[in-house]
Design an enzyme around this catalytic site. Structure first.
Site, PDB file in Angstrom:
ATOM      1  N   HIS A  83      -3.761  -5.083   0.298  1.00  0.00           N
ATOM      2  CA  HIS A  83      -3.372  -5.370   1.692  1.00  0.00           C
ATOM      3  C   HIS A  83      -3.429  -6.870   1.979  1.00  0.00           C
ATOM      4  O   HIS A  83      -4.369  -7.341   2.626  1.00  0.00           O
ATOM      5  CB  HIS A  83      -4.317  -4.636   2.656  1.00  0.00           C
ATOM      6  CG  HIS A  83      -4.025  -3.183   2.796  1.00  0.00           C
ATOM      7  ND1 HIS A  83      -3.039  -2.699   3.630  1.00  0.00           N
ATOM      8  CD2 HIS A  83      -4.571  -2.102   2.198  1.00  0.00           C
ATOM      9  CE1 HIS A  83      -2.995  -1.380   3.551  1.00  0.00           C
ATOM     10  NE2 HIS A  83      -3.913  -0.990   2.685  1.00  0.00           N
TER      11      HIS A  83
ATOM     12  N   GLU B  89      -1.905  -8.517   4.153  1.00  0.00           N
ATOM     13  CA  GLU B  89      -1.858  -8.790   5.606  1.00  0.00           C
ATOM     14  C   GLU B  89      -3.266  -8.832   6.214  1.00  0.00           C
ATOM     15  O   GLU B  89      -3.455  -9.436   7.266  1.00  0.00           O
ATOM     16  CB  GLU B  89      -0.975  -7.748   6.317  1.00  0.00           C
ATOM     17  CG  GLU B  89      -1.608  -6.400   6.623  1.00  0.00           C
ATOM     18  CD  GLU B  89      -1.837  -5.514   5.403  1.00  0.00           C
ATOM     19  OE1 GLU B  89      -1.429  -5.894   4.283  1.00  0.00           O
ATOM     20  OE2 GLU B  89      -2.443  -4.437   5.579  1.00  0.00           O
TER      21      GLU B  89
ATOM     22  N   CYS C 193       0.829  -1.207   0.000  1.00  0.00           N
ATOM     23  CA  CYS C 193       0.000   0.000   0.000  1.00  0.00           C
ATOM     24  C   CYS C 193       0.869   1.267   0.000  1.00  0.00           C
ATOM     25  O   CYS C 193       1.503   1.555  -0.994  1.00  0.00           O
ATOM     26  CB  CYS C 193      -1.009  -0.013   1.143  1.00  0.00           C
ATOM     27  SG  CYS C 193      -2.332   1.184   0.847  1.00  0.00           S
TER      28      CYS C 193
END
Ligand code: MN
Length: 254
Positions: free
Chosen positions: A226, A228, A123
């Site tokens: 993203h 994660e 990001c």
């Protein structure tokens, strides 16, 4: 031994306190935690790495030494980069900036690239990666790009919300095993030009760059999505972190 992955995050320490006239850091700055997001730390642990947090600092030598003790660099998500870092003036849509974090991450990328360390940028991290290596950013997608894609969509639980197309000979294509797949998206900025050291390797349907990698064969990967937030529900999104840890181990970090 697990390779050490140095994660960037939020909270900054500037060197202004030691400059005359002595100006102590303000109370807000002193009480702000210095941290990297839980999901990034957890993803690195799950991928076999040992996470360490890089303190954002303009104190000379601090970033270089922290990087020297690590085997890989992970640039995490966050606020906007100050547009002067890529030669632009701020637009009205610019959101929160942290010049000390900018300085830390830009230096960390340049040093890590020089040292041929594996780098994963997520990001804000793909943006920091590109700016550090001579690229430019779109300051605000809604006001600058004609698009039907919502790039700034938070869902609960997190899930992929828009399509991307990956180039054939690319790290992302290999990691996700397909030319077309879906990603989540929580960004209002994007890479405009990645600079000479990087090339775009995945795009959203509106042309927004969603991944970059090295033009010099270095282990560098930038992702605008993203992973994660997704890897627990969608295990394929752990692969970028595994890739980073494997690259670090291959370099002799483990
Ligand atoms: Mn997107």
């Amino acid at each position: 031994m697990r390779p050490v992955v140095l994660l960037t995050g939020s909270g900054s320490v500037s060197d202004q306190a030691k400059r005359p006239p002595p100006e102590p850091p303000d109370r807000e700055q002193r009480s702000a935690p210095i941290s990297a997001g839980y999901d990034y730390v957890d993803a690195v642990l799950q991928a076999g790495g040992a996470p360490a947090v890089c303190v954002n600092s303009t104190v000379e030598g601090a970033v270089s030494a922290a990087l020297g003790a690590a085997d890989a660099l992970l640039l995490t998500g966050g606020g906007d980069l100050e547009p002067s870092t890529y030669g632009r003036r701020p637009q009205a849509e610019l959101r929160r900036v942290d010049p000390v974090r900018d300085a830390t991450e830009l230096l960390a990328v340049r040093l890590a690239e020089e040292r041929r360390m594996p780098i994963l940028g997520i990001c804000r991290g793909i943006q920091a990666l590109c700016v550090a290596l001579g690229g430019t950013l779109i300051q605000d997608i809604p006001s600058q790009v004609e698009s039907d894609v919502n790039h700034d969509l938070k869902t609960d639980p997190p899930r992929p919300t828009h399509a991307v197309r990956a180039e054939e000979n690319s790290i992302v294509r290999t990691l996700f095993g397909a030319a077309n797949f879906q990603v989540n998206s929580r960004h209002h900025q994007a890479v405009e030009k990645p600079g000479d050291a990087l090339r775009p390797t995945a795009w959203a349907p509106d042309g927004v760059i969603e991944a970059v990698e090295s033009t010099r064969g270095l282990p560098i990967l930038g992702l605008q999505c993203h992973p994660e937030s997704l890897f627990r529900l969608y295990p394929e999104f752990l692969r970028p972190f595994r890739w980073l840890v494997e690259q670090a181990a291959a370099r002799g970090g483990a």
